[in-house]
Design an enzyme around this catalytic site. Sequence first.
Site, mmCIF file in Angstrom:
data_model
loop_
_atom_site.group_PDB
_atom_site.id
_atom_site.type_symbol
_atom_site.label_atom_id
_atom_site.label_comp_id
_atom_site.label_asym_id
_atom_site.label_seq_id
_atom_site.Cartn_x
_atom_site.Cartn_y
_atom_site.Cartn_z
ATOM 1 N N HIS A 166 0.830 -1.223 0.000
ATOM 2 C CA HIS A 166 0.000 0.000 0.000
ATOM 3 C C HIS A 166 0.860 1.268 0.000
ATOM 4 O O HIS A 166 0.440 2.304 0.505
ATOM 5 C CB HIS A 166 -0.943 0.040 1.209
ATOM 6 C CG HIS A 166 -1.712 -1.228 1.404
ATOM 7 N ND1 HIS A 166 -2.922 -1.465 0.819
ATOM 8 C CD2 HIS A 166 -1.406 -2.346 2.103
ATOM 9 C CE1 HIS A 166 -3.358 -2.672 1.167
ATOM 10 N NE2 HIS A 166 -2.449 -3.238 1.943
ATOM 11 N N SER A 287 15.255 21.151 -16.405
ATOM 12 C CA SER A 287 14.066 21.946 -16.706
ATOM 13 C C SER A 287 14.496 23.213 -17.412
ATOM 14 O O SER A 287 15.555 23.769 -17.116
ATOM 15 C CB SER A 287 13.343 22.278 -15.406
ATOM 16 O OG SER A 287 12.606 23.480 -15.564
ATOM 17 N N LYS A 293 16.363 21.524 -11.225
ATOM 18 C CA LYS A 293 15.653 20.273 -11.484
ATOM 19 C C LYS A 293 16.509 19.182 -12.109
ATOM 20 O O LYS A 293 17.377 19.442 -12.931
ATOM 21 C CB LYS A 293 14.466 20.534 -12.415
ATOM 22 C CG LYS A 293 13.375 21.333 -11.771
ATOM 23 C CD LYS A 293 12.486 20.480 -10.909
ATOM 24 C CE LYS A 293 11.408 19.838 -11.774
ATOM 25 N NZ LYS A 293 10.548 18.974 -10.989
ATOM 26 N N GLU A 300 9.832 7.896 -16.642
ATOM 27 C CA GLU A 300 8.453 8.320 -16.953
ATOM 28 C C GLU A 300 8.027 7.867 -18.344
ATOM 29 O O GLU A 300 6.878 7.459 -18.556
ATOM 30 C CB GLU A 300 8.342 9.844 -16.843
ATOM 31 C CG GLU A 300 8.461 10.332 -15.415
ATOM 32 C CD GLU A 300 8.621 11.845 -15.339
ATOM 33 O OE1 GLU A 300 7.943 12.454 -14.516
ATOM 34 O OE2 GLU A 300 9.418 12.405 -16.109
#
Length: 476
Positions: A166, A287, A293, A300
């Site tokens: 979980h 970024s 970043k 992804e």
Amino acid sequence: MSSEPGTSAVRLWGGRFESGPADALTRLSMSVQFDWRLARYDLLASAAHARVLHRAGLLDDTEVARLLAAIDGLSRDCQTGAFRPSAADEDVHTALERGLLERVGSLGGRLRAGRSRNDQVATDLRLYLRDHVRRVIARLAELQTALMDQAERHLAELTPAPGMTHLQHAQPVLLAHQLLAHVQALGRDVSRLRDWDKRAAISPLGSGALAGSSLPLDPEAVAAELGFDAPAANSMDAVADRDFAAEFCFAAALAGVHLSRLGEEIVLWTSREFGWAEIDDAYATGSSIMPQKKNPDVAELARGKAGRLIGGLAGLLTTLKGLPLTYNRDLQEDKEPVFDAVDTLLLVLPALAGLVSSMRFNGQRLAREAAAGYALATDVAELLVRRGVPFREAHEVVGHLVVWCQVHGCELADVSDEDLQNVSPHLTPDVRSVLSVPGAIAARDTVGGTAPGRVTDQLAALRQQVAADATWAAQS
Ligand code: ARG
């Protein structure tokens, strides 16, 4: 339309038609823009077919020699790009027939005997996929190896990790155990693809349009020459069946799902909140506006690409659903999802392998986190069970202890002897002996458990299997 050298397009059915096709039909029909990648396999099948026509007495020695030489030359020209489909070529088969007609004149047209584009295209796609499945397996094995190398490094250091259910801390595990869990999933993908290959190794060639041929062809010989195990047992099934394409798309989609789950884990691990690992600069993106970043785009994209793999499978199954026997032009829609699945996997797998092998895990942080969240509570409960306390009661006692710790803002190991006794008489001071992460990990020594010895065995078995898979993929 003439079939002599200089022909610009090949029409396969001129005889019975008075007018040529409408432009809109031509544009709709056209598949050469995506099926051109079957050229190599189409030519292999053509060479095998030429030899069969020769053995059947339908081509003499000179004719077969000329044809085979022309196929060979065309094959080379396709590779170098000297021969390319023209704007007027409908599909790979007509483009290559044009190529042959340009080289050997009407002799090129002899190859059409006993063969239809229906058995041809089914054969080409099987050949293409059997070849590319091996490339996909080789890349899967590389990703598995990247994960196993990280696992081996961290097994040597006994790096722990918070095992989760979980997405909450559950029980500590070895980081290696978690990494190998992904290797297991990928291993099932490889096994599924190898198993797929057994069913895909059936040759449709010789089925003709749908009913077989009245010519004395030799489907067994063609099958063997093209590396298939056997010719199809039913010519109608052979030209209508796309199970091999759907099954491949399923195997690819499930592999995509596995890559997406690994990708998601890497996104989490490399977040500031987890802080388990850092991505190497070569596999991170920045970024355009936020200079600080470092983004996990590779992970992804691995996660995102699963969507198109699943979509390809769903689209193909929908195309196949309800199609009457035998060949229907709908089947031309089988190729793009298959090609896209191959391309997607061959694109994602090397990037993910590079990301994994260059990632740096933060062992100290993992060790700290492994014990956090009262992750050793089960160990105390199991100790009480070993002492004869029913699990139901042990579970409740330790639950109270956890609440006590939450209220007092401390860890399980910080509770004094007296307070332990106050929570429950079962909680004697020596329950602290199980409150160690390495101890908890070592104790989970069942088959498939996270104890170091078990993980060592698991890794050894996986290394062996991956090596065997890579050898299989390189051989055939
Ligand atoms: N381009 C076609 C396909 O991919 C080849 C087979 C055409 N057969 C036919 N009967 N029109 O399916």
